[in-house]
Design a protein around this motif. Structure first.
Motif, short mmCIF file in Angstrom:
data_model
loop_
_atom_site.label_atom_id
_atom_site.label_comp_id
_atom_site.label_asym_id
_atom_site.label_seq_id
_atom_site.Cartn_x
_atom_site.Cartn_y
_atom_site.Cartn_z
N ILE A 187 0.83 -1.21 0.00
CA ILE A 187 0.00 0.00 0.00
C ILE A 187 0.87 1.26 0.00
CG2 ILE A 187 -1.65 1.33 1.36
CD1 ILE A 187 -2.87 -1.34 2.26
N LEU A 188 1.94 1.26 0.80
CA LEU A 188 2.81 2.43 0.86
C LEU A 188 3.52 2.66 -0.47
CD1 LEU A 188 4.42 2.11 4.42
CD2 LEU A 188 2.75 3.80 3.63
N ILE A 197 -0.56 -0.22 -9.64
CA ILE A 197 -1.31 -1.45 -9.38
C ILE A 197 -1.03 -2.50 -10.45
CG2 ILE A 197 -3.61 -2.43 -9.15
CD1 ILE A 197 -2.87 -0.77 -6.79
N GLN A 198 -0.97 -2.06 -11.69
CA GLN A 198 -0.73 -2.99 -12.79
C GLN A 198 0.65 -3.64 -12.67
OE1 GLN A 198 -3.01 -4.02 -15.00
NE2 GLN A 198 -1.45 -5.52 -15.57
N LYS A 199 1.65 -2.85 -12.28
CA LYS A 199 3.00 -3.42 -12.11
C LYS A 199 3.03 -4.45 -10.99
CE LYS A 199 5.76 0.37 -13.99
NZ LYS A 199 6.82 1.38 -13.71
N LEU A 200 2.28 -4.19 -9.92
CA LEU A 200 2.19 -5.16 -8.84
C LEU A 200 1.55 -6.46 -9.31
CD1 LEU A 200 1.10 -2.87 -5.86
CD2 LEU A 200 3.32 -4.01 -6.15
N LYS A 201 0.53 -6.34 -10.14
CA LYS A 201 -0.12 -7.54 -10.67
C LYS A 201 0.82 -8.30 -11.59
CE LYS A 201 -4.83 -5.72 -10.38
NZ LYS A 201 -6.05 -5.34 -11.13
N ILE A 241 -2.61 -5.58 -2.71
CA ILE A 241 -3.05 -4.98 -3.97
C ILE A 241 -4.48 -4.49 -3.85
CG2 ILE A 241 -3.55 -5.46 -6.40
CD1 ILE A 241 -1.23 -7.42 -6.41
N TRP A 242 -5.32 -5.31 -3.24
CA TRP A 242 -6.72 -4.91 -3.04
C TRP A 242 -6.81 -3.69 -2.14
CZ3 TRP A 242 -9.58 -4.85 1.55
CH2 TRP A 242 -10.94 -4.59 1.40
N GLY A 243 -6.01 -3.68 -1.05
CA GLY A 243 -6.02 -2.54 -0.14
C GLY A 243 -5.51 -1.27 -0.80
N ALA A 244 -4.49 -1.41 -1.66
CA ALA A 244 -3.95 -0.25 -2.36
C ALA A 244 -5.00 0.35 -3.30
CB ALA A 244 -2.70 -0.65 -3.15
N GLN A 245 -5.76 -0.52 -3.98
CA GLN A 245 -6.82 -0.02 -4.84
C GLN A 245 -7.88 0.72 -4.03
OE1 GLN A 245 -7.88 -3.83 -6.57
NE2 GLN A 245 -6.86 -3.33 -8.50
N ASN A 250 -10.37 5.86 -2.31
CA ASN A 250 -10.79 6.79 -1.27
C ASN A 250 -9.99 8.09 -1.34
OD1 ASN A 250 -12.63 4.95 -0.29
ND2 ASN A 250 -11.23 4.10 1.23
N GLY A 251 -8.69 7.97 -1.72
CA GLY A 251 -7.87 9.17 -1.85
C GLY A 251 -8.36 10.10 -2.94
#
Length: 267
Positions: A187-188, A197-201, A241-245, A250-251
């Motif tokens: 998330i950080l 997010i895509q790079k993490l996936k 990944i889900w939490g980052a999304q 929310n941001g």
């Protein structure tokens, strides 16, 4: 050039001298140490060092003969080992207090939207650390010792040394407590714009390999404990990944609300 603070910046004019920052850091460290000392004193009274040793020894005692006991090989082991367990238990018990002191130190330098982002992460990080340690105590150790016991010859009496046992389980507590912080790290990284997010996936397959390599290095050489660390890390990576999304969504919503409030005409 004007030295007046920018009225649009909520932190403008709140800067403190470096010496004052050092004094604040000193006070927060002092409060943290006092909290640790209070937790150590409370745990020394109940359940006491002996009670803590009995608690951490439950997983291995369950796979030893009924009349068997852990042994203390070192001369000073009966004193230093319970003290080490007491200190570790006090650190875990006082972890929320340490996190609060950290938050109190950095909060004055954060914007309102950053505070709303940081508070859930601090709370979540503490919960994940406790979850990792509980996972070790109530699942990993039991399965690991059951697996190891199957390979113990009948002619060998398994009487582990308490010092080596405590050192091994404390290492596992630390490894799993840190490994369970994977969602926080993910998330950080996304929040700071270092990865998308895509790079993490796309990195998912590489992370699975890295997880098993880390598990092979930091856990004992048995399949059970290695799988018990690698598999949760992979699951937590997906949760990160889900939490980052969720945080990004929310941001953006908060940013739109603040922008709309700034553009709202005065009555």
């Amino acid at each position: 050039m004007s030295d007046k603070p920018d009225p649009a910046d909520e932190l403008a004019g709140t800067e403190q001298p470096f010496v004052q920052h050092l004094m604040e850091l000193r006070d927060r460290l002092l409060y943290s140490v006092i909290g640790l000392a209070v937790c150590m004193a409370a745990l020394a009274i109940w359940p006491g060092p002996a009670g803590l040793i009995d608690l951490v020894a439950v997983p291995i005692r369950a796979h030893m003969p009924p009349d068997a006991r852990l042994i203390a090989v070192g001369v000073f082991s009966p004193f230093f080992v319970p003290l080490k367990v007491l200190a570790m238990a006090a650190v875990l018990l006082s972890l929320p207090w340490w996190m609060y002191q950290l938050w109190s130190f950095i909060a004055p330098g954060l914007y309102s939207h950053e505070k709303r982002f940081a508070v859930p992460l601090i709370f979540l990080g503490s919960l994940l650390a406790y979850a990792g340690i509980a996972f070790v105590q109530f699942f990993v150790l039991d399965k690991m010792f059951a697996f190891i016991q199957k390979f113990t010859p009948a002619s060998v009496a398994a009487t582990p040394d308490i010092a080596s046992y405590v050192e091994a389980i404390l290492g596992l507590y630390l490894a799993f407590g840190l490994a369970f912080q994977v969602p926080i790290v993910v998330i950080l990284l996304v929040k700071m714009g270092m990865v998308s997010i895509q790079k993490l996936k796309d990195f998912r397959g590489y992370f699975i390999v890295i997880s098993f390599i880390i598990a092979a290095v930091v856990t004992p050489p048995d399949v059970i404990s290695q799988l018990a660390l690698a598999v949760p890390m992979c699951v937590l990576y997906e949760l990160g990944i889900w939490g980052a999304q969720l945080f990004l969504k929310n941001g953006r919503k908060d940013g739109e609300d603040e922008e709309g409030a700034d553009q709202k005409p005065a009555a």
